[in-house]
Write an enzyme that holds these catalytic residues in place. Structure first.
Site, mmCIF file in Angstrom:
data_model
loop_
_atom_site.group_PDB
_atom_site.id
_atom_site.type_symbol
_atom_site.label_atom_id
_atom_site.label_comp_id
_atom_site.label_asym_id
_atom_site.label_seq_id
_atom_site.Cartn_x
_atom_site.Cartn_y
_atom_site.Cartn_z
ATOM 1 N N ASP A 7 0.791 -1.229 0.000
ATOM 2 C CA ASP A 7 0.000 0.000 0.000
ATOM 3 C C ASP A 7 0.826 1.282 0.000
ATOM 4 O OD1 ASP A 7 0.907 0.220 2.669
ATOM 5 O OD2 ASP A 7 -0.832 -0.862 3.421
ATOM 6 N N ARG A 32 0.760 6.985 -0.082
ATOM 7 C CA ARG A 32 0.081 5.958 0.735
ATOM 8 C C ARG A 32 -1.344 5.850 0.211
ATOM 9 N NH1 ARG A 32 -2.503 2.641 3.168
ATOM 10 N NH2 ARG A 32 -2.055 1.777 5.241
ATOM 11 N N ASP A 35 -5.386 -1.197 3.714
ATOM 12 C CA ASP A 35 -4.222 -1.582 4.514
ATOM 13 C C ASP A 35 -3.824 -3.002 4.147
ATOM 14 O OD1 ASP A 35 -2.236 -1.548 6.555
ATOM 15 O OD2 ASP A 35 -3.635 -2.534 7.929
ATOM 16 N N THR A 36 -2.566 -3.194 3.731
ATOM 17 C CA THR A 36 -2.058 -4.530 3.442
ATOM 18 C C THR A 36 -1.188 -4.992 4.606
ATOM 19 O OG1 THR A 36 -0.107 -3.644 2.292
ATOM 20 C CG2 THR A 36 -2.052 -4.096 0.953
ATOM 21 N N GLU A 77 2.000 -6.067 6.848
ATOM 22 C CA GLU A 77 3.325 -5.441 6.893
ATOM 23 C C GLU A 77 4.418 -6.391 6.415
ATOM 24 O OE1 GLU A 77 4.205 -2.466 7.379
ATOM 25 O OE2 GLU A 77 2.376 -1.564 8.177
ATOM 26 N N ARG A 95 3.410 11.673 3.797
ATOM 27 C CA ARG A 95 3.152 10.936 2.563
ATOM 28 C C ARG A 95 1.895 11.464 1.875
ATOM 29 N NH1 ARG A 95 3.352 4.905 5.048
ATOM 30 N NH2 ARG A 95 1.740 5.912 6.305
#
Length: 269
Positions: free
Chosen positions: A69, A87, A92-93, A95, A137
């Protein structure tokens, strides 16, 4: 006689004052009526400008995929080429590069999918209302061709809907619909019960099951070797990879800031 004249004068003055008051009231009403359409027009124009800015797509090129992401892109502004870390909004992927977390299940798959789809590709960025997060970001929806990559991650079960913070909620309802279909199919992050939840990814839910991410790393040969010996150093990431080492985290042997180009705590990603 004097009394009568005085009364006439007073009456005349009252009439005059009444005429003046009526005239002023009419003039004020006319001004208000004239100004109101202008004010409405200004408000409508301001709203249209805001919508145009948030709907505008910025041409860019993906320089590097950090993880599923997060990417680095370059684009031209004012005749100058700029580079930004972006971002993806509302997704949300797992980590894969956080120095304080282990590689989470399906993180490598999500990252590899993003690399395959986006590396060196021309894309478009669409902003929402707030442009940046606390890390500086650029927050955006990313398009590859006529597809929104945020949606592709959700559709393929590589991401969950997350970080829903108004006013950046433009597509949240349709994102949740896409996520629901992926959940029903049980694809990737949704194949492990209770792994992807509202508050994040729970590695414990996947304990006792083979980690697809670990399998993918082993097959690719990336970061599958033992950690570098204490005191070792590398002059370049090419030298590190030649030794079978990659993704060196801050604090580990072999890590140095010069190999960590984006200063995210992981060198030679």
């Amino acid at each position: 006689m004097n009394v009568q004249i005085t009364q006439i004068i007073r009456a005349s003055i009252c009439c005059l004052l009444l005429i003046l008051a009526t005239s002023c009231s009419q003039e004020s009403a006319e001004k208000s009526a004239t100004a109101s359409p202008k004010a409405a027009k200004v408000t409508a124009t301001s709203k249209a400008t805001t919508e145009a800015l948030t709907n505008r797509r910025i041409p860019a090129k993906v320089v590097r995929v950090v993880d599923g992401d997060t990417m680095k892109v370059s684009y031209t502004e004012g005749g100058k080429v700029r580079e930004e870390t972006i971002r993806l909004l509302l997704v949300d992927t797992p980590e894969s590069v956080d120095p304080e977390k282990p590689v989470q299940p399906f993180a490598i798959e999500a990252s590899n999918y993003a690399k395959k789809m986006l590396t060196d590709k021309d894309v478009q960025l669409e902003l929402d209302v707030s442009e940046r997060d606390k890390y500086g970001r650029l927050l955006c929806y990313l398009y590859i061709g006529d597809k929104m990559f945020n949606e592709l991650l959700l559709e393929n079960g590589y991401a969950r809907v997350a970080y829903v913070y108004p006013p950046n909620v433009k597509y949240v309802d349709q994102f949740r619909d896409i996520q629901k279909k992926a959940q029903q199919k049980g694809v990737n992050i949704w194949s492990v019960e209770n792994y992807a939840q509202e508050d994040g990814f729970h590695e414990g839910a996947a304990s006792g099951k083979p980690s697809p991410s670990a399998t993918a790393v082993a097959k690719s040969g990336a970061a599958a070797t033992a950690a570098p010996k204490a005191g070792v150093s590398y002059n370049s990431c090419a030298e590190a990879r030649a030794a079978g080492v990659s993704q060196i985290r801050r604090g580990e042997p072999g890590y140095s800031a010069k190999l960590d180009g984006d200063n995210d705590g992981v060198a030679c990603e």
